[in-house]
Design a protein around this motif. Structure first.
Motif, mmCIF file in Angstrom:
data_model
loop_
_atom_site.group_PDB
_atom_site.id
_atom_site.type_symbol
_atom_site.label_atom_id
_atom_site.label_comp_id
_atom_site.label_asym_id
_atom_site.label_seq_id
_atom_site.Cartn_x
_atom_site.Cartn_y
_atom_site.Cartn_z
ATOM 1 N N ALA A 1 -44.051 9.577 -23.746
ATOM 2 C CA ALA A 1 -43.637 10.588 -22.783
ATOM 3 C C ALA A 1 -42.536 10.043 -21.887
ATOM 4 C CB ALA A 1 -44.832 11.043 -21.949
ATOM 5 N N GLN A 2 -42.673 8.795 -21.488
ATOM 6 C CA GLN A 2 -41.659 8.158 -20.637
ATOM 7 C C GLN A 2 -40.339 8.039 -21.398
ATOM 8 O OE1 GLN A 2 -42.860 4.297 -19.243
ATOM 9 N NE2 GLN A 2 -41.288 4.232 -17.664
ATOM 10 N N LYS A 3 -40.425 7.675 -22.670
ATOM 11 C CA LYS A 3 -39.227 7.558 -23.506
ATOM 12 C C LYS A 3 -38.532 8.917 -23.639
ATOM 13 C CE LYS A 3 -37.640 6.464 -28.139
ATOM 14 N NZ LYS A 3 -38.017 6.264 -29.525
ATOM 15 N N ALA A 4 -39.297 9.969 -23.872
ATOM 16 C CA ALA A 4 -38.729 11.314 -24.009
ATOM 17 C C ALA A 4 -38.041 11.731 -22.717
ATOM 18 C CB ALA A 4 -39.817 12.307 -24.386
ATOM 19 N N SER A 5 -38.643 11.410 -21.598
ATOM 20 C CA SER A 5 -38.052 11.739 -20.303
ATOM 21 C C SER A 5 -36.728 10.994 -20.120
ATOM 22 C CB SER A 5 -39.025 11.378 -19.188
ATOM 23 O OG SER A 5 -38.424 11.553 -17.930
ATOM 24 N N LEU A 6 -36.705 9.721 -20.487
ATOM 25 C CA LEU A 6 -35.480 8.928 -20.361
ATOM 26 C C LEU A 6 -34.389 9.444 -21.291
ATOM 27 C CD1 LEU A 6 -36.940 5.316 -20.065
ATOM 28 C CD2 LEU A 6 -35.871 6.676 -18.258
ATOM 29 N N GLU A 7 -34.770 9.853 -22.496
ATOM 30 C CA GLU A 7 -33.784 10.395 -23.434
ATOM 31 C C GLU A 7 -33.189 11.691 -22.906
ATOM 32 O OE1 GLU A 7 -35.995 10.575 -27.086
ATOM 33 O OE2 GLU A 7 -35.571 8.482 -27.576
ATOM 34 N N LYS A 8 -34.027 12.519 -22.269
ATOM 35 C CA LYS A 8 -33.553 13.760 -21.689
ATOM 36 C C LYS A 8 -32.582 13.471 -20.548
ATOM 37 C CE LYS A 8 -35.107 18.074 -19.619
ATOM 38 N NZ LYS A 8 -36.232 18.826 -19.077
ATOM 39 N N GLN A 9 -32.919 12.482 -19.723
ATOM 40 C CA GLN A 9 -32.044 12.100 -18.621
ATOM 41 C C GLN A 9 -30.720 11.549 -19.151
ATOM 42 O OE1 GLN A 9 -34.231 9.332 -16.225
ATOM 43 N NE2 GLN A 9 -35.601 10.898 -15.386
ATOM 44 N N ALA A 10 -30.787 10.765 -20.231
ATOM 45 C CA ALA A 10 -29.571 10.201 -20.829
ATOM 46 C C ALA A 10 -28.681 11.308 -21.383
ATOM 47 C CB ALA A 10 -29.938 9.198 -21.924
ATOM 48 N N ALA A 11 -29.285 12.317 -21.996
ATOM 49 C CA ALA A 11 -28.510 13.438 -22.538
ATOM 50 C C ALA A 11 -27.835 14.213 -21.409
ATOM 51 C CB ALA A 11 -29.412 14.353 -23.357
ATOM 52 N N GLU A 12 -28.557 14.413 -20.314
ATOM 53 C CA GLU A 12 -27.982 15.115 -19.167
ATOM 54 C C GLU A 12 -26.838 14.310 -18.551
ATOM 55 O OE1 GLU A 12 -31.262 15.897 -16.554
ATOM 56 O OE2 GLU A 12 -32.163 17.354 -17.923
ATOM 57 N N GLU A 55 -24.952 12.154 -20.119
ATOM 58 C CA GLU A 55 -23.825 12.212 -21.057
ATOM 59 C C GLU A 55 -23.048 13.516 -20.873
ATOM 60 O OE1 GLU A 55 -21.138 10.918 -23.673
ATOM 61 O OE2 GLU A 55 -22.857 9.728 -23.016
ATOM 62 N N LYS A 56 -23.774 14.598 -20.671
ATOM 63 C CA LYS A 56 -23.149 15.896 -20.439
ATOM 64 C C LYS A 56 -22.315 15.865 -19.153
ATOM 65 C CE LYS A 56 -24.795 20.604 -21.116
ATOM 66 N NZ LYS A 56 -25.971 21.462 -21.048
ATOM 67 N N GLN A 57 -22.869 15.259 -18.098
ATOM 68 C CA GLN A 57 -22.150 15.146 -16.832
ATOM 69 C C GLN A 57 -20.900 14.280 -16.985
ATOM 70 O OE1 GLN A 57 -25.012 13.637 -14.050
ATOM 71 N NE2 GLN A 57 -26.079 15.595 -13.831
ATOM 72 N N LEU A 58 -21.019 13.199 -17.762
ATOM 73 C CA LEU A 58 -19.871 12.320 -18.006
ATOM 74 C C LEU A 58 -18.749 13.076 -18.714
ATOM 75 C CD1 LEU A 58 -21.666 9.038 -19.141
ATOM 76 C CD2 LEU A 58 -20.122 9.269 -17.194
ATOM 77 N N GLN A 59 -19.095 13.850 -19.725
ATOM 78 C CA GLN A 59 -18.090 14.606 -20.466
ATOM 79 C C GLN A 59 -17.413 15.634 -19.569
ATOM 80 O OE1 GLN A 59 -20.122 16.213 -23.864
ATOM 81 N NE2 GLN A 59 -20.235 14.232 -24.904
ATOM 82 N N GLU A 60 -18.186 16.300 -18.733
ATOM 83 C CA GLU A 60 -17.617 17.301 -17.829
ATOM 84 C C GLU A 60 -16.697 16.647 -16.803
ATOM 85 O OE1 GLU A 60 -16.341 20.635 -16.368
ATOM 86 O OE2 GLU A 60 -17.621 20.544 -18.137
#
Length: 110
Positions: free
Chosen positions: A9-20, A22-27
Motif C-alpha cells: 500500500a505504501q509503495k502504491a501511494s509513492l508511485e501515485k505521488q511520483a506520477a503526480e 512527473e505530471k507537475q514537472l511536465q507542466e
C-alpha cells in the motif's frame, strides 16, 4: 515492522505521488518553454531579426552530438564486385590488394 500488505500500500501511494510529480514537472517545463519562446519572439521582433538570421532552420531544433552514426555516401567502388567504401576508416582489403598490385586509389573513385 510492517507487514507485506502495508508495504504494498505504501509503495502504491509513492508511485501515485511520483506520477503526480512527473505530471507537475511536465507542466512546469511546458510553461517555462512557452515563456522562453515568447521572450525570443519578442526579441526577434524588437530587433527585426528572423530565424534565418540566426542560422537555424525554422521548425527544427539544432541537433545535439557530433553527427556520429550518420550514413556517408560511398566514394570508391570496385567495378568487378560492386563493393564500395566511403573513404573513412581503414581501407578494405580489396582496396589494399589493388593498391599493392599497382593501381591507384583514384582508379576506384565513383
Amino acid at each position: 515492522m510492517s507487514n507485506y500488505q502495508d508495504l504494498l500500500a505504501q509503495k502504491a501511494s509513492l508511485e501515485k505521488q511520483a506520477a503526480e510529480l512527473e505530471k507537475q514537472l511536465q507542466e512546469a517545463r511546458r510553461a517555462e518553454r512557452a515563456g522562453v519562446i515568447a521572450q525570443i519572439k519578442s526579441l526577434l521582433a524588437e530587433h527585426g531579426l528572423s530565424v534565418a538570421d540566426l542560422g537555424l532552420k525554422a521548425g527544427k531544433a539544432p541537433s545535439a552530438g557530433n553527427g556520429a552514426g550518420r550514413k556517408v555516401a560511398p566514394k570508391y567502388r570496385n567495378n568487378d564486385t560492386g563493393e564500395t567504401w566511403t573513404g573513412r576508416g581503414l581501407q578494405p582489403k580489396w582496396i589494399q590488394a589493388a593498391v599493392n598490385a599497382g593501381k591507384k586509389l583514384e582508379d576506384f573513385t565513383i
